[in-house]
Structures are given as structure tokens and as C-alpha cells.
Design an enzyme around this catalytic site. Structure first.
Site, PDB file in Angstrom:
ATOM      1  N   ASP A   1       0.722  -8.152   1.219  1.00  0.00           N
ATOM      2  CA  ASP A   1       1.101  -6.756   1.483  1.00  0.00           C
ATOM      3  C   ASP A   1       2.602  -6.542   1.329  1.00  0.00           C
ATOM      4  OD1 ASP A   1       0.822  -4.136   2.099  1.00  0.00           O
ATOM      5  OD2 ASP A   1       0.357  -4.415   4.214  1.00  0.00           O
TER       6      ASP A   1
ATOM      7  N   SER B   1       5.693   3.178  10.164  1.00  0.00           N
ATOM      8  CA  SER B   1       6.598   2.026  10.226  1.00  0.00           C
ATOM      9  C   SER B   1       6.213   0.938   9.245  1.00  0.00           C
ATOM     10  CB  SER B   1       6.605   1.452  11.654  1.00  0.00           C
ATOM     11  OG  SER B   1       5.319   0.993  12.005  1.00  0.00           O
TER      12      SER B   1
ATOM     13  N   HIS C   1       0.800  -1.225   0.000  1.00  0.00           N
ATOM     14  CA  HIS C   1       0.000   0.000   0.000  1.00  0.00           C
ATOM     15  C   HIS C   1       0.832   1.275   0.000  1.00  0.00           C
ATOM     16  CE1 HIS C   1       0.630  -1.018   4.298  1.00  0.00           C
ATOM     17  NE2 HIS C   1       0.690   0.295   4.476  1.00  0.00           N
TER      18      HIS C   1
END
Length: 823
Positions: free
Chosen positions: A128, A211, A102
Site C-alpha cells: 500500500d 490520514s 489507493h
């Protein structure tokens, strides 16, 4: 938690030493009572000293980069916006950075503050993670090394460090201990990106925003996982395992030469990804038994699986129209895949990725019955869009597998990632699925473009759409195709995987019907109209008013000490003033403006109004008389401002207000309205007439720079013969001027286009208006006098002030000011 587990482990060791007679079964029973089993190797790793961590971090920190993300357009699950995240270098020679899926859209900032542009190289359709590319030669002042992978080192109890841009800090190092290796993928958003069909690791490291994409390292400086998300309420962090990341990176290292990457251009690398368009969950054996799993099947699975296996894969959902649709059902328990016992996500994904385009046999149990199905493995990239249509500031593209899974729709439907101006104006929300446009089916994006190309500018056509929150009921709205060029013509953006950039091309040919001229008039006629508007001026004999209790837009928002926006519910009443005005130059019968300030055509309109007044049946009250006379001259005005034109302190995109027709002929109609309704000329205006049920477009032709009024023009021909006959211009009464004690009637329209009136008395015909300055540059009325009356009509009523015969003496205008609130 870790101390308690280690304590339990010591108990087992003591039992083994002190009691040689303990049976193996008893040992297994003690192990099953543990909340989890700890790898003995992890305990050894946790003996690492501070010096070991210092050496490891000294190698890792220079390879971690801050990613500044900027998304210019909404696409798929991600909205437009900017932010920051983290990535780390995994291939120094080729310049490859690993980060989360993302955030594959940024620039990189290294430890020494060197800024390097990066280009998207790959983003996984489901999991991801993604890769970015940078030019290694562009880093001139920093020595760094790539961070090696060690996915096999991940184990429960392993002490780890998360190095990244946590909470926007330049470098943040958070410590933790891996607590779970088999956590379900964390759900982030119902209508956004979510990972699935994989396990996640969990640790209490307390990571926060920024993070994402940080490396999770062990004491040797190797990456054992990729930080992906967190739960701030519980200080839990979620890590993505690296097995599939390692596989994807090998494809790039084998197929891409170092020289080609240094030129920011390469041959796209195809990474095979297969799917059955279903979501699986890992359920324990106790749950699978409740789903009907037979005992002999469980025994067979346990014998064929490692002793640490505690459950099986169960179908959670199936995407409509996919390979699994109508063949698999939620609650099905997977037993065999191509004759092999599969209880882990990773093994199933390997089988799917290695057999794209082939058939696969799956044996499952459904309610205690054994079923075998044969499914075709679909290419996952084929249902992951790599292009979108930009139309009127909105983004439309095929529905992706991610969102199809979230919404339970078929992949490839026309999906609204961002409604933009045209669609949002019609009430089409984000995440809508467009089913029909102008009465034609639009099952895919090509159908939508084909229908849209047939429409002309200004056309109003029906659009039918669905939403995932009300999926079984379609909604229909009227969409107005842009009449103006507030935005570029529709464009098609296609991602180029050889550069990581998006190529743009026109979506509609220039020969389509996508054009419309102002009112259909010739250039000469338009120039005559514009020259006439320029001659409009204000004189002492004309009338504009705002009254005590004036409607006012509380558009300024005050910020309290808590940082939350607080909007005033009731603002102090502004002082009012009277500034009279009258139209000096109106169109004559030949379309040209007269120079003496009069107009025969205008006088003819007044005469027509007088005749109409004579034929009106006068009701018992004068207020009702004023309503009947003025109602055909009033219009309800709806104004939309495109987001690209939000300037001059305009505080909203949508306005309503009442205007009065001051000129109506065969070729031109003019409506006077306040500037709180028409704030700027870059607007789309729609007029609804009280005298005739029709809605037509209009154009802003004049904005007074100081006084609070504007003129809006419309085409009387758009009303039709019946509408043009029903509508008429108001009779303007500028003399004699209003005096103290005069009775006036406020006549206006409600949202149902019904005329209402109220009677009042002038208390002060000449009050100075004072509108305070706002925080930002914006229009405000000044150098005006207004009329004050003895009645407060509230903030939701506007129209005109008239005498008992319905002759307009003043405008009931709305003034907008910023309201400051203190807490």
C-alpha cells in the site's frame, strides 16, 4: 500497556542487580513471559522533550500535503469517486510525494493553501504505497524540506507522531507508541484492495479517514513508517514498514534526472517485482507444530534465525493458474528458499524481486513430510492491468492479481469493475467474470472486444458470467447492445507511465456492424412519422383519467433528524380530474396525416375490432367480456433510463407500467402510457404484448409537457406475421362522456402478462387534480381533471377504464409526486 511493560522490565533489572546467582535460563524464562520485547534504544528515544518534538514537527509539517482525490472511472479494486488523503515529500529536487497506493490519483494542497497538480509516478502492485510527482518550481510561497526515511528506527515502545489530514482537518498531529512490529496486514474488504505478504506495525494513535498516507515520524523528524489504515472500534492504527518503499525510491532517484521530471515527462522506471501468486501468513512455532512441523526442523530453524524469531511462514492460499498452483497447498510450512532459512516476509520478497523470470527451489513441510518444489518467479507487473475497456458507461479489464487472490480466479479473466448501463440493465453485477458473449468464449479482454465488434446496435445476445459469491454456478442473461448513442462507442484506455495519464483510443473500428437505424426506416419515412406525432393534440372530447386510489410513485425521500433516508410507505391519495383527449391526426393509408382530424385507416382498425368483438364468445360476466376484448390491446412496458440522462428530477432508472395500443397498422404501432412510466424521452423501452409472447424495442415519440400521457412507437414488423395478426388497437370511446353512477371496468396486466379486471362505479367524473411541487425541478401534471371511482384499487395496478363491451373510456394513469415524511 506501555507502562505495564516498562514495569516488567524494571523487575528484570532489579532481579539482575539483587540476585547475582540467577541463571541465564531463568533470565530467558522471564523474558518469554513478557508480552513483547522492548528495544533499549526505544526507551532512550522516549526521553525526548517537548522542545525536541516542536523542532521536529516544525520541519515535518510543511512537507505534508493534503491530497484531493478524484477517480473518474472505477478500476481494479477502487471505485469511482472523490475524497481526500495525505502525502509527504520524500524528494524535494525531483518533486516526489509518498502516499498510499489507493490514493494515487489526486491534486496536492500545501500547508499555505497552494494547490499544485500532481501526476501518478508509481503504485506498487501489492503493498500500500505509491509515488506522485509535482513540479517543485510551481511551489512559490512555501519553504519546505523533504522528510528523510529511517525504517531501522522503528521498534516496540517508540514514541511517534502521525502528521496528516485526519478527519478532513488541515493539519492533525496524533501521538502514539508503537506496540507491534509483526502484525498481520489488516484486511480491509473482501472484494477490494488488501495488502498481504508483509508485516504491519500497530499503534493506538486513533487515526481516521483522510490520514491515509501520513508520515509516522520519530522525535528526530524522520519517517519510520507510513500510515495506511485504522480500526476505529479499537482506536488502532496500522503502519506500513518502509524497507520496500526505500528500495523503490532509489530506483527513481538513480534512473530519473531532475530535469526530465520538471517537464512532467520521463522515461518509465521499471522496478522489478516478483511473485509466486501465493499468500503467506506468519504462524508461531506452536501453530506450525500442529501443522506437522518436525521437531528437528524447528530446532534447525531456531538456530539459524535471530533469537527474537517466534514463527515461520505458512501458505495461506494459492491463486489458480499461478506458478504455485497444484504445487503448493494451504498449510505448507516454508523451511528453505534456495537453501536459505526464510522466516520473514521481507527476506522472501527480496529473493523474489531479485530473481524475476528465474526458478527458485523451495523446501517445505506438509503434514510432517519434507517436499521440495521448483517454481518460476513471475513478473508481478505482468498480471497487474494498466488498461481497461469502457463500454456503455461500464469498465471492463483483465482480472488483476489483487482481485484474483480475493476471488480465487485465474488472473487475466474478463472482469467487470463497473457494470455501467448496458451490463447493469441485463443484471450483470459488479465484480462479475464474463465467460461467454453471444455464445463465444471470452477468456481474455481481446476476445470480448472481438465478439462485441461483431454485434449491431440493438442486438440482444446471451452473456454468461460468474460471481465470486457463487463461483461454481454460471449465470446467463440477455444483454441488449445500446441502440442509442447514450454513451460514446467502446473506448480503450491505456496508462502512460511516462506521463502518469491515460491515453484513449477507439476499441472498435468504424467499419464494424456496431450501428442501427430507427426501425430500419428511411429518413423520409422517419420525418413523416415525426410530423404526425407533432399533430397530436388534446381536445375536450378525449379521455384521460386517474382514479381515487391511484397508483403513485413515492419517489421523494424525506430526511429525518437522524440523517437517514425514510421513504413513506403509504402516501395520501391525490385528488383526481378528467381531461379528455383524442388523437386528431393519425397516419392515413399513404402514410400522411389527414387534415380533417379523421383517419380512414383508423376507422378500418375500429371496424376490425368490431368484427373481432362479434366473433368473441362472451363469457357469463361482463367483466370477463371486457378482459377478452381489451387483452390483445395491452402491453407491459419496461423502461430503462441511462445514468447519464438522469435529469428533470427523474427519481429512478427502471420503471414498469401498462400501456394500451391506440394505433396498429403494417407500418406503425402506437402505445399510450402515463408519464410516470415514461418519464423522459432519453429511455430504452421494451414492450411485452399480452396477445403474443414476444418482447420488442420501442421509441418514445411524444411526451405531453403538461398532461400525464406519452406515446411510444413500435415496429409491427418486429412482431412477425403471427404476432401482428394477434395484436390489435383498442376501440376508443370518447362519447358519451362518463357520468356519475356509470359502471366501469378496470382492465390491466399483472407482471405475468395476464389480464385482470375489476368493476367499479363513477362517483365524480370531474375532480380537479392537484399534484404538489417537488423540491427539485421536475415534471408534474397540471391543469387536468380526473375521474373518481368508489373502489380503491391500490398502488400496483394500472391499465384502462372500459365499458362492458371492452371499449376504452379512460386511461388508468399513475401520477408521481414527492412525499414528505416527518419523524
Amino acid at each position: 500497556m506501555a507502562e505495564a511493560i516498562l514495569g516488567s522490565l524494571d523487575v528484570i533489572k532489579k532481579v539482575r542487580v539483587s540476585d547475582d546467582g540467577i541463571s541465564i535460563a531463568e533470565e530467558q524464562l522471564l523474558k518469554t513471559r513478557l508480552p513483547m520485547e522492548i528495544d533499549s534504544g526505544a526507551a532512550v528515544e522516549n526521553l525526548a522533550t517537548a522542545e525536541d518534538w516542536r523542532k521536529a514537527l516544525s520541519r515535518v509539517v510543511p512537507a505534508v500535503v493534503v491530497l484531493r482525490t478524484t477517480a473518474c472511472r472505477a478500476f481494479d479494486t477502487e471505485p469511482a469517486g472523490s475524497g481526500y488523503a495525505t502525502g509527504f515529500i520524500v524528494d524535494k529536487k525531483r518533486g516526489i510525494i509518498l502516499t498510499n497506493r489507493h490514493v494515487v490519483k489526486p491534486e496536492a494542497v500545501f500547508l499555505n493553501r497552494e494547490e499544485i497538480p500532481v501526476h501518478p509516478l508509481y503504485r506498487d502492485p501489492v503493498h500500500d504505497f505509491g509515488f506522485l510527482h509535482f513540479d517543485p518550481g510551481a511551489v512559490q510561497f512555501l519553504e519546505y524540506e523533504e522528510i528523510p526515511f529511517a525504517p531501522e528506527a522503528a521498534s516496540v515502545g517508540l514514541e511517534i507522531r502521525v502528521v496528516g489530514n485526519d478527519s478532513g482537518e488541515k493539519v492533525s498531529i496524533l501521538s502514539g507508541t508503537i506496540a507491534r512490529l509483526d502484525r498481520d496486514a489488516p484486511p480491509y474488504k473482501r472484494d477490494g484492495y488488501n495488502d498481504f505478504n508483509t508485516f504491519y506495525m500497530q499503534a493506538a494513535s486513533g487515526t481516521k479517514g483522510g490520514s491515509s498516507g501520513s508520515p509516522v515520524i520519530d522525535c528526530k523528524g524522520c519517517a519510520v513508517a507510513l500510515n495506511a489504515g485504522s480500526k476505529t472500534a479499537g482506536a488502532s492504527a496500522y503502519f506500513l514498514p518502509l524497507e520496500r518503499v526505500v528500495r523503490a525510491l532509489k530506483f527513481f532517484q538513480e534512473d530519473i534526472l531532475e530535469s526530465s521530471l520538471s517537464k512532467n515527462s520521463w522515461q518509465p522506471v521499471h522496478i522489478p517485482r516478483g511473485t509466486l501468486q501465493m499468500t503467506l501468513m506468519h504462524k508461531g512455532f506452536d501453530e506450525t507444530r500442529r501443522l506437522g512441523l518436525k521437531r528437528e526442523t524447528e530446532q534447525m530453524v531456531r538456530q539459524a534465525s535471530p533469537s527474537t524469531e517466534t514463527g515461520m511462514l505458512v501458505v495461506d492460499s494459492v491463486v489458480p493458474g499461478g506458478p504455485s498452483h497444484k504445487l503448493l497447498e494451504p498449510g505448507d510450512v516454508l523451511v528453505l528458499v534456495n537453501g536459505e532459512v526464510v522466516t520473514q516476509f521481507l527476506r522472501l520478497e527480496v529473493l523474489l524481486d531479485d530473481n524475476v523470470g528465474k526458478h527458485i527451489d523451495i523446501e517445505l513441510e506438509r503434514g510432517g513430510a519434507t517436499i521440495t518444489v521448483t517454481l518460476l518467479i513471475q513478473d508481478l507487473h505482468s498480471i497487474t492491468p494498466n488498461f481497461f475497456l469502457e463500454v456503455s458507461g461500464g469498465v471492463v479489464h483483465p482480472l488483476s492479481y489483487q482481485q484474483a487472490r480475493n476471488f480465487r480466479f485465474t488472473c487475466g479473466l474478463v472482469y467487470v469493475a463497473d457494470p455501467g448501463y448496458m451490463l447493469s440493465r441485463a443484471g450483470v453485477p459488479k465484480h462479475a467474470i464474463i465467460k461467454k458473449l453471444a455464445g463465444e468464449e471470452t477468456s481474455v479482454l481481446d476476445d470480448f472486444i472481438a465478439v462485441y465488434s461483431k454485434l449491431s446496435r440493438g442486438a440482444r445476445v446471451p452473456l454468461e458470467f460468474l460471481t465470486y459469491v457463487d463461483r461454481h454456478r454460471s449465470k446467463s442473461v440477455l444483454v441488449t447492445v445500446d441502440r442509442h448513442e447514450w454513451y460514446a462507442p467502446p473506448q480503450l484506455y491505456v496508462r502512460d507511465d511516462s506521463t502518469g495519464l491515460w491515453n484513449v483510443k477507439p476499441a472498435i473500428s468504424t467499419t464494424s456492424a456496431f450501428s442501427l437505424s430507427l426501425f430500419g426506416s428511411s429518413n423520409g419515412e422517419q420525418q413523416q412519422l415525426l410530423s404526425t406525432y407533432d399533430n397530436i393534440s388534446t381536445k375536450e372530447g378525449s379521455t384521460v383519467s386517474v382514479v381515487n386510489g391511484v397508483e403513485k410513485s413515492c419517489e421523494g425521500e424525506a430526511t429525518g433528524s437522524s440523517g437517514e433516508s425514510v421513504q413513506a410507505s403509504d402516501a395520501p391519495i391525490i385528488e383526481s380530474e378528467t381531461k379528455r383527449r383524442r388523437v386528431n391526426n393519425l397516419l392515413g393509408g399513404d402514410g400522411l396525416a389527414n387534415t380533417d382530424g379523421t383517419s380512414d385507416h383508423f376507422e378500418h382498425n375500429i371496424a376490425d375490432n368490431e368484427v373481432a368483438e362479434e366473433t368473441v364468445t362472451i363469457p357469463a360476466s361482463s367483466a370477463s367480456t371486457a378482459e377478452h376484448v381489451i387483452e390483445p390491446t395491452l402491453v407491459m412496458m419496461e423502461v430503462h433510463i441511462p445514468p447519464s440522462a438522469m435529469l428533470d428530477g427523474v427519481h429512478a432508472q427502471h420503471f414498469f407500467g401498462t400501456g394500451v395500443i391506440v394505433h396498429h397498422s403494417q407500418s406503425l404501432g402506437l402505445v399510450a402510457v402515463d408519464r410516470n412510466t415514461v418519464a423522459i424521452s432519453v429511455s430504452d423501452v421494451m414492450l411485452s404484448f399480452a396477445a403474443y409472447p414476444i418482447e420488442i424495442p420501442a421509441e418514445v415519440v411524444f411526451l405531453h409537457p403538461v398532461h400525464n400521457f406519452a406515446l411510444v412507437a413500435y415496429d409491427p414488423a418486429a412482431l412477425g406475421s403471427a404476432g401482428a395478426a394477434a395484436v390489435r388497437a383498442a376501440t376508443l370511446l370518447s362519447e358519451p362522456p362518463l357520468s356519475r353512477g356509470d359502471a366501469v371496468y378496470l382492465v390491466g396486466l399483472n407482471r405475468s402478462l395476464q389480464a385482470t379486471s375489476r368493476k367499479s362505479v363513477v362517483t365524480n367524473p370531474s375532480v380537479a387534480l392537484n399534484v404538489g411541487a417537488a423540491d427539485c425541478p421536475r415534471y408534474r401534471a397540471m391543469n387536468m381533471e380526473v375521474i373518481e371511482v368508489d373502489t380503491d384499487f391500490g398502488h400496483s395496478f394500472s391499465g384502462v377504464l372500459a365499458d362492458e363491451l371492452g371499449r376504452v373510456q379512460a386511461l388508468w394513469a399513475s401520477f408521481s409526486t414527492q412525499v414528505f415524511c416527518t419523524l
